[in-house]
Motif scaffolding. Structure first.
Motif, short mmCIF file in Angstrom:
data_model
loop_
_atom_site.label_atom_id
_atom_site.label_comp_id
_atom_site.label_asym_id
_atom_site.label_seq_id
_atom_site.Cartn_x
_atom_site.Cartn_y
_atom_site.Cartn_z
N ASP A 67 -4.64 -6.21 -5.67
CA ASP A 67 -3.89 -6.96 -6.67
C ASP A 67 -2.81 -7.82 -6.01
O ASP A 67 -2.59 -7.74 -4.80
CB ASP A 67 -3.28 -6.02 -7.72
CG ASP A 67 -2.37 -4.96 -7.11
OD1 ASP A 67 -1.93 -5.13 -5.94
OD2 ASP A 67 -2.09 -3.96 -7.79
N GLU A 68 -2.14 -8.61 -6.83
CA GLU A 68 -1.11 -9.52 -6.32
C GLU A 68 0.04 -8.76 -5.68
O GLU A 68 0.63 -9.23 -4.70
CB GLU A 68 -0.60 -10.40 -7.46
CG GLU A 68 0.54 -11.34 -7.07
CD GLU A 68 0.14 -12.36 -6.02
OE1 GLU A 68 0.99 -12.65 -5.14
OE2 GLU A 68 -1.00 -12.86 -6.07
N GLN A 69 0.36 -7.58 -6.20
CA GLN A 69 1.46 -6.80 -5.62
C GLN A 69 1.17 -6.44 -4.17
O GLN A 69 2.06 -6.50 -3.32
CB GLN A 69 1.70 -5.52 -6.43
CG GLN A 69 2.82 -4.66 -5.85
CD GLN A 69 3.05 -3.39 -6.64
OE1 GLN A 69 2.57 -3.26 -7.77
NE2 GLN A 69 3.76 -2.44 -6.07
N THR A 70 -0.07 -6.08 -3.88
CA THR A 70 -0.43 -5.73 -2.50
C THR A 70 -0.27 -6.93 -1.58
O THR A 70 0.19 -6.79 -0.44
CB THR A 70 -1.88 -5.21 -2.45
OG1 THR A 70 -1.99 -4.05 -3.28
CG2 THR A 70 -2.28 -4.85 -1.03
N VAL A 71 -0.64 -8.11 -2.07
CA VAL A 71 -0.46 -9.32 -1.27
C VAL A 71 1.03 -9.56 -1.01
O VAL A 71 1.45 -9.80 0.13
CB VAL A 71 -1.08 -10.54 -1.97
CG1 VAL A 71 -0.90 -11.80 -1.11
CG2 VAL A 71 -2.56 -10.31 -2.24
N SER A 72 1.83 -9.47 -2.07
CA SER A 72 3.27 -9.70 -1.94
C SER A 72 3.90 -8.70 -0.98
O SER A 72 4.78 -9.05 -0.18
CB SER A 72 3.94 -9.61 -3.31
OG SER A 72 3.47 -10.61 -4.18
N GLU A 73 3.44 -7.45 -1.04
CA GLU A 73 4.00 -6.43 -0.14
C GLU A 73 3.67 -6.72 1.31
O GLU A 73 4.47 -6.42 2.20
CB GLU A 73 3.48 -5.05 -0.55
CG GLU A 73 4.13 -4.53 -1.82
CD GLU A 73 3.64 -3.14 -2.19
OE1 GLU A 73 4.46 -2.35 -2.68
OE2 GLU A 73 2.45 -2.84 -1.97
N HIS A 74 2.51 -7.30 1.57
CA HIS A 74 2.19 -7.70 2.94
C HIS A 74 3.25 -8.67 3.46
O HIS A 74 3.81 -8.49 4.55
CB HIS A 74 0.81 -8.36 3.00
CG HIS A 74 -0.33 -7.42 3.21
ND1 HIS A 74 -0.77 -6.58 2.23
CD2 HIS A 74 -1.12 -7.19 4.30
CE1 HIS A 74 -1.80 -5.87 2.69
NE2 HIS A 74 -2.02 -6.23 3.95
N TYR A 75 3.50 -9.71 2.69
CA TYR A 75 4.48 -10.71 3.12
C TYR A 75 5.87 -10.10 3.26
O TYR A 75 6.60 -10.41 4.22
CB TYR A 75 4.51 -11.87 2.13
CG TYR A 75 3.33 -12.80 2.24
CD1 TYR A 75 3.31 -13.83 3.17
CD2 TYR A 75 2.21 -12.66 1.41
CE1 TYR A 75 2.23 -14.69 3.28
CE2 TYR A 75 1.12 -13.51 1.51
CZ TYR A 75 1.13 -14.52 2.45
OH TYR A 75 0.05 -15.36 2.57
N GLU A 76 6.25 -9.22 2.35
CA GLU A 76 7.58 -8.63 2.39
C GLU A 76 7.75 -7.69 3.58
O GLU A 76 8.73 -7.79 4.33
CB GLU A 76 7.85 -7.88 1.08
CG GLU A 76 8.00 -8.79 -0.13
CD GLU A 76 7.98 -8.02 -1.44
OE1 GLU A 76 8.00 -6.76 -1.39
OE2 GLU A 76 7.93 -8.66 -2.51
#
Length: 320
Positions: A163-172
């Motif tokens: 999901d989008e949260q997993t993508v965002s967590e990668h960047y963070e």
């Protein structure tokens, strides 16, 4: 890099003019000695180069390990890179997660795809960064892997695996660790796609390990290697580039009358006094200026961190 990745494996390889790790041999070490005190001679950038490989195992295998690595980096503004206890923890935890992939996971390709997470893209970016002239600064291996993991997360999202949260967590997680997250400017999609063909897992199309969420490698019918259509890879790279172009920098220095070449010369100055004299005219941001003054208080500390400071400035100016 050797303590968290290179030495702990069955193979050793060298690069070829066509791509990364194309020549080598299988010969595991009989004994590996790790002394994190030795890392004190390295720049922050080179320590982070190794941290990236540990973070790779963390993202692919354990959320708690991810937080153990990233939280101190975030809370100390990377100062923990000079703490032997922190570095010892990173090395030991990485070994605890990597060694089982070399011993126990023999019934599937999990043991291959976890260590290779982010590498299909990373190898292309790293190799290209050394062959794009002065328009692209060469990437260390761990830096390329950091970017490759972000692009891999974009791939997983496009395919409906995460999901989008997993993508965002990668960047963070990756950016909070002081590592790059975006494809370098002046590196074309055409060149990246062409270089992907030289990855060792490429058979007509790239094969990648992908995460369903932080700490979990995705498998389909027991297969952890996902064949990625070219259009998906292109879309993922484009998504990363769009984020890059839209993202504000963590520290955004104001417009300065000094051109970037002059600012770089100041940063690369051989003595702390010169940096202090010019800092106020270059950086009006109070927090950033205080940080740079703190670094420049002691000349030996400044010299030790000079390379890291340079690369942080380069990233802030959008050229990394």
């Amino acid at each position: 890099m050797g303590m968290t990745d290179a030495a702990i494996d069955f193979k050793q390889a060298v690069n070829h003019r066509k791509g990364k790790n194309l020549l080598g041999a299988y010969y595991p070490a009989s004994t590996i000695v790790i002394d994190t005190e030795c890392l004190q001679t390295l720049s922050d950038r080179h320590i982070l180069n190794g941290i990236a490989e540990a973070l790779k195992h963390a993202l692919a295998q354990s959320r708690s390990m991810t937080e153990m690595i990233v939280t101190p980096l975030r809370e100390t503004n990377l100062a923990c890179l000079r703490d032997p206890e922190y570095l010892d923890m990173v090395c030991r935890t990485c070994i605890d997660h990597k060694v089982p992939t070399l011993i126990y996971y023999t019934q599937s390709n999990f043991n291959e795809m976890v260590p290779q997470y982010g590498h299909a893209i990373a190898h292309a970016l790293e190799h290209l960064s050394f062959h794009c002239g002065d328009s692209v600064k060469p990437l260390l291996h761990g830096e390329a892997v950091a970017i490759g993991m972000c692009v891999s997360a974009e791939v997983a999202f496009i395919l409906g695996i995460c999901d989008e949260q997993t993508v965002s967590e990668h960047y963070e997680f990756i950016s909070d660790s002081g590592l790059p997250t975006f494809v370098p400017r002046n590196m074309t999609l055409k060149d990246i796609m062409a270089k992907l063909r030289y990855d060792k897992h490429y058979v007509k199309k790239p094969a990648m390990g992908l995460l369903s969420k932080i700490g979990f490698m995705y498998s389909k019918d027991g297969d952890y290697a996902q064949t990625i259509p070219h259009e998906v890879t292109l879309k993922a790279l484009s998504a990363n580039i769009e984020r890059r172009d839209a993202a504000p920098f963590s520290y955004a220095p104001p417009e300065s009358e000094l051109p970037i070449s002059d600012i770089v010369n100041v940063v690369m100055a051989s003595n702390a006094e010169e940096l202090t004299n010019h800092a106020e005219s270059v950086f009006e941001d109070g927090n950033l200026l205080d940080e740079w003054r703190a670094v420049s208080v002691d000349s030996s500390e400044f010299n030790a961190r000079k390379e890291n400071i340079y690369w942080r400035l380069w990233a802030m100016k959008g050229n990394h």
